[in-house]
Motif scaffolding. Structure first.
Motif, PDB file in Angstrom:
ATOM      1  N   ASN A  55      -3.388  -2.664  10.673  1.00  0.00           N
ATOM      2  CA  ASN A  55      -3.122  -1.323  11.169  1.00  0.00           C
ATOM      3  C   ASN A  55      -2.228  -0.551  10.211  1.00  0.00           C
ATOM      4  N   ALA A  56      -1.222  -1.218   9.645  1.00  0.00           N
ATOM      5  CA  ALA A  56      -0.315  -0.544   8.713  1.00  0.00           C
ATOM      6  C   ALA A  56      -1.061  -0.107   7.456  1.00  0.00           C
ATOM      7  N   ALA A  57      -1.915  -0.981   6.924  1.00  0.00           N
ATOM      8  CA  ALA A  57      -2.691  -0.635   5.737  1.00  0.00           C
ATOM      9  C   ALA A  57      -3.624   0.529   6.029  1.00  0.00           C
ATOM     10  N   SER A  58      -4.241   0.494   7.203  1.00  0.00           N
ATOM     11  CA  SER A  58      -5.151   1.572   7.588  1.00  0.00           C
ATOM     12  C   SER A  58      -4.406   2.899   7.712  1.00  0.00           C
ATOM     13  N   ARG A  59      -3.205   2.849   8.267  1.00  0.00           N
ATOM     14  CA  ARG A  59      -2.414   4.071   8.435  1.00  0.00           C
ATOM     15  C   ARG A  59      -2.016   4.653   7.079  1.00  0.00           C
ATOM     16  N   ILE A  60      -1.562   3.803   6.166  1.00  0.00           N
ATOM     17  CA  ILE A  60      -1.183   4.279   4.828  1.00  0.00           C
ATOM     18  C   ILE A  60      -2.408   4.810   4.099  1.00  0.00           C
ATOM     19  N   SER A  61      -3.542   4.120   4.251  1.00  0.00           N
ATOM     20  CA  SER A  61      -4.780   4.572   3.610  1.00  0.00           C
ATOM     21  C   SER A  61      -5.181   5.950   4.111  1.00  0.00           C
ATOM     22  N   SER A  62      -5.043   6.172   5.424  1.00  0.00           N
ATOM     23  CA  SER A  62      -5.392   7.466   6.005  1.00  0.00           C
ATOM     24  C   SER A  62      -4.477   8.568   5.487  1.00  0.00           C
ATOM     25  N   LEU A  63      -3.180   8.282   5.395  1.00  0.00           N
ATOM     26  CA  LEU A  63      -2.224   9.267   4.876  1.00  0.00           C
ATOM     27  C   LEU A  63      -2.501   9.575   3.413  1.00  0.00           C
ATOM     28  N   PHE A  64      -2.818   8.541   2.637  1.00  0.00           N
ATOM     29  CA  PHE A  64      -3.154   8.730   1.222  1.00  0.00           C
ATOM     30  C   PHE A  64      -4.392   9.608   1.081  1.00  0.00           C
ATOM     31  N   HIS A 101       3.472  -1.419  -2.775  1.00  0.00           N
ATOM     32  CA  HIS A 101       3.080  -1.457  -1.361  1.00  0.00           C
ATOM     33  C   HIS A 101       1.867  -0.560  -1.123  1.00  0.00           C
ATOM     34  N   LEU A 102       1.859   0.609  -1.759  1.00  0.00           N
ATOM     35  CA  LEU A 102       0.711   1.522  -1.634  1.00  0.00           C
ATOM     36  C   LEU A 102      -0.546   0.869  -2.193  1.00  0.00           C
ATOM     37  N   ASN A 103      -0.436   0.258  -3.369  1.00  0.00           N
ATOM     38  CA  ASN A 103      -1.595  -0.403  -3.973  1.00  0.00           C
ATOM     39  C   ASN A 103      -2.155  -1.497  -3.077  1.00  0.00           C
ATOM     40  N   LYS A 104      -1.264  -2.312  -2.499  1.00  0.00           N
ATOM     41  CA  LYS A 104      -1.712  -3.409  -1.644  1.00  0.00           C
ATOM     42  C   LYS A 104      -2.382  -2.885  -0.380  1.00  0.00           C
ATOM     43  N   ALA A 105      -1.790  -1.854   0.227  1.00  0.00           N
ATOM     44  CA  ALA A 105      -2.357  -1.287   1.455  1.00  0.00           C
ATOM     45  C   ALA A 105      -3.754  -0.716   1.199  1.00  0.00           C
ATOM     46  N   LEU A 106      -3.908   0.014   0.090  1.00  0.00           N
ATOM     47  CA  LEU A 106      -5.215   0.606  -0.216  1.00  0.00           C
ATOM     48  C   LEU A 106      -6.237  -0.457  -0.587  1.00  0.00           C
ATOM     49  N   LYS A 107      -5.781  -1.498  -1.295  1.00  0.00           N
ATOM     50  CA  LYS A 107      -6.688  -2.598  -1.644  1.00  0.00           C
ATOM     51  C   LYS A 107      -7.173  -3.300  -0.385  1.00  0.00           C
ATOM     52  N   ASP A 108      -6.266  -3.522   0.570  1.00  0.00           N
ATOM     53  CA  ASP A 108      -6.631  -4.169   1.825  1.00  0.00           C
ATOM     54  C   ASP A 108      -7.600  -3.303   2.632  1.00  0.00           C
ATOM     55  N   ALA A 109      -7.336  -1.993   2.665  1.00  0.00           N
ATOM     56  CA  ALA A 109      -8.123  -1.092   3.513  1.00  0.00           C
ATOM     57  C   ALA A 109      -9.440  -0.670   2.892  1.00  0.00           C
TER      58      ALA A 109
END
Length: 300
Positions: A187-196, A231-239
């Protein structure tokens, strides 16, 4: 440069009565039978961006041009258009039918926390045409017919129903064209991906040679989002399965292709708009991503 069609211009071009709700904060929605606008009496529509969303049931042979995509429809399809991506439809024969609805982001966003750009079918770079199997044509037609009946009713809450019908169309399209997601995305990765994604898309479309994107690197976006770049890179990679730099580059290339094909700006102007101070840097970037120089791509 390509023209952006407003709702008012859409109604004038179709010679329709201008609805009273245009320009109001609650947003706008309308639905039409395409047979009123197709055939040999139809006016050719220019390649352009619209400042509204559109979902259409297309029945008949057509060719769609979307930014860097050309998609042929042989029988039946659902078409999803958004304000970020310019498009044009070229009918390939006289036998055309279908329906379409148009709406603004405000029509949904006032009542739903999920923005339309979060749905895969409306994301720039996605697949805007979903081909319909014969078994799905009738249910889609019936849904549009419900919309047409409801919009002419005097039911107080008809726009709530119309919003639900439109959402059902969007979900039909997504079910027919499932988007592969990384199983690891949280959920956290998805949220950061959406904001990005929202921050990235705010920089587009490029509408003037004087306009320039301001956020071009992973560090730029991490700073705006108040997260560490790792952290941004990891979240986007996950999402998404892609790094921050890959996602930024993909979006820059998409915009570059649209500007090369549909404006008369020179290559250095386009490169400047996309944040490249030196034309050679833009040429090298574009060739690395597409295996073509900007001029070769424009001439193709």
């Amino acid at each position: 440069m390509e023209k952006i069609q407003s709702l008012e211009e859409f109604y004038r071009a179709k010679q329709l009565t201008m609805p009273a709700d245009i320009g109001k904060e609650v947003g706008h929605f309308n639905v039409f039978n395409s047979e009123e606008f197709v055939g040999h009496h139809a006016k050719p529509l220019p390649y352009s961006r619209k400042d509204f969303y559109k979902v259409a049931l297309v029945s008949g042979r057509n060719r769609y041009y979307f930014a860097d995509k050309t998609i042929d429809v042989e029988e039946h399809a659902l078409m999803f258009a958004n304000p970020q991506v310019p498009y044009q439809c070229e009918p390939l024969d006289e036998d055309q039918s279908g329906y379409f609805c148009i709406f603004t982001d405000a029509f949904f966003h006032h009542f739903n926390a999920t923005r339309l750009t979060e749905f895969p079918l409306f994301r720039p770079g996605g697949q805007p045409v979903v081909f319909l199997p014969s078994s799905q044509v009738r249910p889609v037609r019936e849904l549009f017919e419900k919309m047409l009946a409801e919009i002419h009713s005097d039911y107080t809450y008809k726009y709530d129903l119309l919003r639900n019908y439109a959402m059902e169309l969007i979900h039909m399209g997504m079910k027919l064209q499932p988007i592969a997601l990384s199983p690891a995305h949280s959920n956290a990765a998805s949220r950061i991906s959406s904001l990005f994604s929202d921050l990235l898309e705010r920089q587009f479309p490029i509408e003037s040679p004087m306009q320039q994107v301001n956020l071009r690197t992973a560090i730029d976006f991490a700073s705006q989002l108040s997260v560490h770049v790792n952290h941004l890179n990891k979240a986007l990679k996950d999402a998404t399965g892609k790094s921050t730099s890959e996602l930024i580059a993909d979006r820059l290339v998409q915009e570059a292709k649209a500007l090369l094909k549909h404006t008369d700006w020179n290559v250095s102007e386009i490169g400047y708009c996309l944040g490249f101070q030196e034309p050679a840097h833009f040429n090298n970037f574009f060739k690395k991503k597409t295996q073509l120089t900007p001029r070769t791509f424009r001439a193709a």
